[in-house]
Scaffold this motif. Structure first.
Motif, PDB file in Angstrom:
ATOM      1  N   GLU A 290    -117.673 -74.356  -1.421  1.00  7.23           N
ATOM      2  CA  GLU A 290    -116.700 -75.443  -1.475  1.00  7.23           C
ATOM      3  C   GLU A 290    -116.458 -75.942  -2.895  1.00  7.23           C
ATOM      4  OE1 GLU A 290    -115.025 -76.270   1.191  1.00  7.23           O
ATOM      5  OE2 GLU A 290    -116.184 -74.765   2.295  1.00  7.23           O
ATOM      6  N   THR A 291    -117.279 -75.482  -3.839  1.00  9.87           N
ATOM      7  CA  THR A 291    -117.151 -75.978  -5.211  1.00  9.87           C
ATOM      8  C   THR A 291    -116.871 -74.850  -6.190  1.00  9.87           C
ATOM      9  OG1 THR A 291    -119.575 -75.885  -5.433  1.00  9.87           O
ATOM     10  CG2 THR A 291    -118.594 -77.996  -4.774  1.00  9.87           C
ATOM     11  N   ARG A 292    -117.855 -73.990  -6.426  1.00 11.00           N
ATOM     12  CA  ARG A 292    -117.733 -72.955  -7.462  1.00 11.00           C
ATOM     13  C   ARG A 292    -116.997 -71.700  -7.007  1.00 11.00           C
ATOM     14  NH1 ARG A 292    -118.042 -75.424 -12.042  1.00 11.00           N
ATOM     15  NH2 ARG A 292    -119.654 -77.027 -11.925  1.00 11.00           N
TER      16      ARG A 292
END
Length: 312
Positions: A290-292
């Motif tokens: 969900e981020t990187r």
């Protein structure tokens, strides 16, 4: 008139010094900026080259050879080649590329992106002094640069030399947003995954003996670094890049020596995305999806699907 004569003599002196440096230091290529080499401390102030700086110059040429081949592959276009160097620092890399390649071109532009304003200002002053007019230095973070109007919508080549921890991931995200044809990355200080491995270490040790690979703090750091770069390669492949991993220089010079070269082909590999997702889940890092590592939607993959990785 006296001033003009003095300037004329000074100019002649600089040309003579440059010619002498090229003559006495055969490693220096014809046309290289002697002043730049002095600013980079490759040449001493009197134009000499000691053993340490000779080794440094060899490393500079070695790195440039990788990048030069990529620049030569790019198609001609009216505005020329664009290159963005992230975490530029003193813009060592950008200046060398400009001096050895862009200087002889009539078009093209290099953007140095750095968060420390004093380094940005010094780079601006040096580029003005050298007459490197198609260089810009921006006081921005990597994330800010993706939204900045000071950069064009598309960038041909993205470089990030020793960008610490997640700054390499930010540079990759920037390259994806700018539809970069090439990315040249030398990751450094990959700490984020190591921190997350430490957080889940007790649970991992209770589940599998393979967690011994990162039980000790030193091994945790090394394992985190290795996993991080593997994930980055898979992420680039999932986004349509062909990836090559090689050494930058000899290991005796730097332990942060992994050079990742990514070339855009447009072939997004579903197998790479599946592998990346499986590794993240296996090591308890699924939140990074969900981020990187936000994976693209890939309808098909010309390569055969990889066998599944079973969770530890």
């Amino acid at each position: 008139m006296k001033t003009k004569k003095t300037d004329r003599h000074a100019g002649s002196g600089l040309q003579a010094a440059a010619q002498e440096a090229v003559t006495t230091v055969p490693e220096i290529r014809p046309g290289q900026s002697i002043e730049l080499l002095k600013e980079l401390h490759i040449l001493t102030r009197d134009g000499k080259l000691n053993q340490d700086s000779r080794r440094k110059l060899k490393q500079v040429y070695h790195l440039f050879q990788f990048i030069e081949k990529l620049l030569q592959e790019l198609p001609d276009k009216p505005e020329g080649i664009t290159l963005a160097d992230h975490g530029a620092g003193k813009s060592y890399l950008g200046f060398i590329i400009y001096d050895l390649f862009f200087k002889d071109q009539k078009t093209g532009h290099i953007y140095g992106i750095e968060t420390r304003p004093e380094l940005v200002q010094k780079s601006r002053e040096l580029s003005a002094r050298l007459g490197f007019n198609r260089m810009s230095f921006l006081n921005l973070s990597v994330a800010e640069s993706a939204r900045s109007d000071e950069l064009p919508e598309r960038i041909d080549v993205v470089t990030a030399l020793h960008a610490c921890d997640t700054a390499t991931d930010d540079a990759i995200a920037f390259g994806l947003q700018k539809h970069a044809r090439f990315m040249v990355l030398v990751p450094c200080c990959q700490a984020e995954v190591a921190r997350r491995l430490s957080e889940h270490k007790a649970l991992s040790l209770s589940r599998t003996p393979l967690a011994e690979l990162w039980r000790h703090p030193l091994h945790t750091r090394e394992m985190g670094s290795q996993i991080t770069n593997v994930l980055r390669c898979l992420y680039l492949e999932a986004n349509g890049y062909q990836v090559t991993v090689t050494e930058l220089v000899g290991w005796e010079h730097s332990m942060k020596n992994e050079l990742i070269i990514a070339k855009y082909t447009g072939q997004k590999k579903r197998s790479a995305a599946d592998r990346l997702r499986a590794i993240l889940e296996q090591f308890g890092l699924a939140e990074l999806l969900e981020t990187r590592f936000k994976l693209p939607q890939v309808a098909s993959d010309v390569t055969a699907p990889s066998p599944p990785i079973h969770p530890l």
